[in-house]
Motif scaffolding. Sequence first.
Motif, PDB file in Angstrom:
ATOM      1  N   TRP A 150      -1.043  19.612   3.249  1.00 10.27           N
ATOM      2  CA  TRP A 150      -1.718  18.768   4.317  1.00 10.27           C
ATOM      3  C   TRP A 150      -0.592  17.541   4.523  1.00 10.27           C
ATOM      4  N   LEU A 151       0.334  17.006   3.302  1.00 10.45           N
ATOM      5  CA  LEU A 151       1.176  15.914   3.443  1.00 10.45           C
ATOM      6  C   LEU A 151       2.512  16.037   3.305  1.00 10.45           C
ATOM      7  N   ALA A 152       3.293  15.485   4.233  1.00  2.00           N
ATOM      8  CA  ALA A 152       4.734  15.591   4.187  1.00  2.00           C
ATOM      9  C   ALA A 152       5.170  14.917   3.229  1.00  2.00           C
ATOM     10  N   GLY A 153       4.863  13.622   2.977  1.00  2.00           N
ATOM     11  CA  GLY A 153       5.466  12.681   1.854  1.00  2.00           C
ATOM     12  C   GLY A 153       4.789  11.346   2.051  1.00  2.00           C
ATOM     13  N   VAL A 154       5.508  10.402   1.344  1.00  2.00           N
ATOM     14  CA  VAL A 154       4.710   9.060   1.282  1.00  2.00           C
ATOM     15  C   VAL A 154       5.982   8.019   1.430  1.00  2.00           C
ATOM     16  N   THR A 155       5.214   6.846   1.879  1.00  2.00           N
ATOM     17  CA  THR A 155       6.138   5.501   2.287  1.00  2.00           C
ATOM     18  C   THR A 155       5.453   4.170   1.870  1.00  2.00           C
ATOM     19  N   ILE A 156       6.207   3.316   1.798  1.00  2.00           N
ATOM     20  CA  ILE A 156       5.650   2.063   1.492  1.00  2.00           C
ATOM     21  C   ILE A 156       5.112   1.242   2.721  1.00  2.00           C
ATOM     22  N   PRO A 207      11.366   1.562   3.320  1.00  2.00           N
ATOM     23  CA  PRO A 207      12.495   2.170   3.765  1.00  2.00           C
ATOM     24  C   PRO A 207      12.665   3.661   4.174  1.00  2.00           C
ATOM     25  N   PHE A 208      12.118   4.332   3.088  1.00  2.00           N
ATOM     26  CA  PHE A 208      12.009   5.685   2.745  1.00  2.00           C
ATOM     27  C   PHE A 208      10.795   6.570   3.378  1.00  2.00           C
ATOM     28  N   LEU A 209      11.173   7.566   3.699  1.00  2.00           N
ATOM     29  CA  LEU A 209       9.816   8.669   3.755  1.00  2.00           C
ATOM     30  C   LEU A 209      10.203   9.680   2.459  1.00  2.00           C
ATOM     31  N   LEU A 210       9.449   9.565   1.351  1.00  2.00           N
ATOM     32  CA  LEU A 210       9.815  10.319   0.503  1.00  2.00           C
ATOM     33  C   LEU A 210       8.920  11.841   0.736  1.00  2.00           C
ATOM     34  N   LEU A 211       9.840  12.840   0.712  1.00  2.00           N
ATOM     35  CA  LEU A 211       9.146  14.090   0.832  1.00  2.00           C
ATOM     36  C   LEU A 211       9.145  14.676  -0.784  1.00  2.00           C
ATOM     37  N   LEU A 212       7.980  15.325  -1.011  1.00  2.00           N
ATOM     38  CA  LEU A 212       7.330  15.524  -2.323  1.00  2.00           C
ATOM     39  C   LEU A 212       7.039  17.081  -2.447  1.00  2.00           C
ATOM     40  N   SER A 213       7.582  17.852  -3.419  1.00  2.00           N
ATOM     41  CA  SER A 213       7.241  19.092  -3.895  1.00  2.00           C
ATOM     42  C   SER A 213       5.869  19.106  -4.201  1.00  2.00           C
ATOM     43  N   ALA A 214       5.332  20.423  -4.473  1.00  2.00           N
ATOM     44  CA  ALA A 214       3.786  20.527  -4.673  1.00  2.00           C
ATOM     45  C   ALA A 214       3.725  19.884  -6.043  1.00  2.00           C
ATOM     46  N   GLU A 238       0.820  -1.059  -0.050  1.00  2.00           N
ATOM     47  CA  GLU A 238       0.057  -0.252   0.051  1.00  2.00           C
ATOM     48  C   GLU A 238       0.991   1.163  -0.068  1.00  2.00           C
ATOM     49  N   LEU A 239       0.447   2.320  -0.691  1.00  2.00           N
ATOM     50  CA  LEU A 239       0.948   3.469  -0.538  1.00  2.00           C
ATOM     51  C   LEU A 239       0.838   4.307   0.758  1.00  2.00           C
ATOM     52  N   GLY A 240       1.562   4.637   1.749  1.00  2.00           N
ATOM     53  CA  GLY A 240       1.489   5.286   2.940  1.00  2.00           C
ATOM     54  C   GLY A 240       1.395   6.895   2.658  1.00  2.00           C
ATOM     55  N   LEU A 241       0.550   7.544   3.274  1.00  2.00           N
ATOM     56  CA  LEU A 241       0.589   8.895   3.327  1.00  2.00           C
ATOM     57  C   LEU A 241       0.870   9.401   4.623  1.00  2.00           C
ATOM     58  N   VAL A 242       1.905  10.276   4.806  1.00  2.00           N
ATOM     59  CA  VAL A 242       2.505  10.839   6.103  1.00  2.00           C
ATOM     60  C   VAL A 242       1.768  12.286   6.260  1.00  2.00           C
ATOM     61  N   MET A 243       1.207  12.840   7.393  1.00  2.00           N
ATOM     62  CA  MET A 243       0.679  13.974   7.624  1.00  2.00           C
ATOM     63  C   MET A 243       1.773  14.935   7.704  1.00  2.00           C
ATOM     64  N   ARG A 244       1.503  16.360   7.236  1.00  2.00           N
ATOM     65  CA  ARG A 244       2.262  17.378   7.399  1.00  2.00           C
ATOM     66  C   ARG A 244       1.798  18.423   8.442  1.00  2.00           C
ATOM     67  N   ARG A 245       0.592  18.508   8.559  1.00  2.00           N
ATOM     68  CA  ARG A 245      -0.079  19.527   9.355  1.00  2.00           C
ATOM     69  C   ARG A 245      -1.066  18.757  10.038  1.00  2.00           C
ATOM     70  N   ALA A 246      -1.632  19.227  11.221  1.00  2.00           N
ATOM     71  CA  ALA A 246      -2.695  19.022  12.076  1.00  2.00           C
ATOM     72  C   ALA A 246      -3.924  19.148  11.310  1.00  2.00           C
ATOM     73  N   LEU A 247      -4.864  18.174  11.158  1.00  2.00           N
ATOM     74  CA  LEU A 247      -6.204  18.114  10.446  1.00  2.00           C
ATOM     75  C   LEU A 247      -7.247  18.136  11.554  1.00  2.00           C
ATOM     76  N   THR A 248      -7.921  19.154  12.160  1.00  2.00           N
ATOM     77  CA  THR A 248      -8.683  19.001  13.426  1.00  2.00           C
ATOM     78  C   THR A 248      -9.918  19.743  13.226  1.00  2.00           C
ATOM     79  N   ALA A 249     -10.531  19.830  12.160  1.00  2.00           N
ATOM     80  CA  ALA A 249     -11.742  20.287  11.958  1.00  2.00           C
ATOM     81  C   ALA A 249     -12.184  19.719  10.473  1.00  2.00           C
ATOM     82  N   PRO A 250     -13.711  19.804  10.381  1.00  2.00           N
ATOM     83  CA  PRO A 250     -13.996  19.548   8.933  1.00  2.00           C
ATOM     84  C   PRO A 250     -13.374  20.025   7.880  1.00  2.00           C
ATOM     85  N   THR A 251     -12.733  19.971   6.909  1.00  2.00           N
ATOM     86  CA  THR A 251     -12.060  20.684   6.010  1.00  2.00           C
ATOM     87  C   THR A 251     -12.220  20.177   4.558  1.00  2.00           C
TER      88      THR A 251
END
Length: 318
Positions: A150-156, A186-193, A127-140
Amino acid sequence: MAVQVVRYLQDGTPAWGVVHDRRVAPLPGHYASTADFVNEGIDAAWASTPAQASLSLDGLELLSPVTGDRQFVCQGTNYASHVRESGLDPDHIPFNTLFSKASSCLTSAHADVVRPAHVRLLDYEVELGLVMRRALTAPTVVKADQLHEWLAGVTIVNDLSARDVQLPQGQFYKGKSYRGFGPAGPFLLLLSAAEWRRWPELRLRLQVNGQPRQDAYGGEMIFKPHQTLTELSALHDMQPGDLIATGTPAGCAARAPGKLVMWIMRHLLSDAGKWRLFIGKGQNNPAYLRPGDVVTASIRTDDGELDLGEQRNRIVAP
């Protein structure tokens, strides 16, 4: 350009670094958790240079880039191909299936995984894992072009599953949360916009003992990352460093039985009889994982520009 971040042991202490051509540049800060890295170390990772790479990647003991204090949220039946092999119609999946795994199941991309003594139907799910960049604390409402906000990067992620617990007992959490059932990295891959726009091109592949089992592109997801973030925001808080596993494509060991068997199970067998049949047939299915099997998983774009590395986990007996 995407940045490959690793978490590893250095003199018995977890440390963070950036990969440059099989060399690692240690990051100067101490980040106790993925949240700390995302909040305090991500800028240093983006600024890392090959000249700072003083360690050999091959000589490091890698750890999961997602630490055990983070939430581990999952999606189910999120690829049409997997829906079909589960005996369902993807055109009649009206809702996003969400559940959680215990974060204590997270382990290294290279760790041995113990198959519990009572488990006989151990399955794999790349699976593709998404790692959060910011807090998501209200309906958005998160739009497709806002993932980088909202997301910092991806991982396996390999969502290992004890099908003989998960399905007969109807307990996703229990069947998927045994210790070691969540190899990440093994990596947390940080992605640009701009790179976030390429997530549908990420190709997920998994092999067992060198035999291909799963092969699909992220773009086949039924519920896309921005839709899942939007829905999750209305349910509960997500924090920096939290992990979302976005579902798996076809190729799992577990498959729906044929129509005749389904009819017999539905109309002629009790629930207990149905699950005895399911487990009995499963034990004769060589696709389920057994001690000694080696599972490898990778996610990357076909041009190699976005590369999340490769997992290699050996299944072992208790």
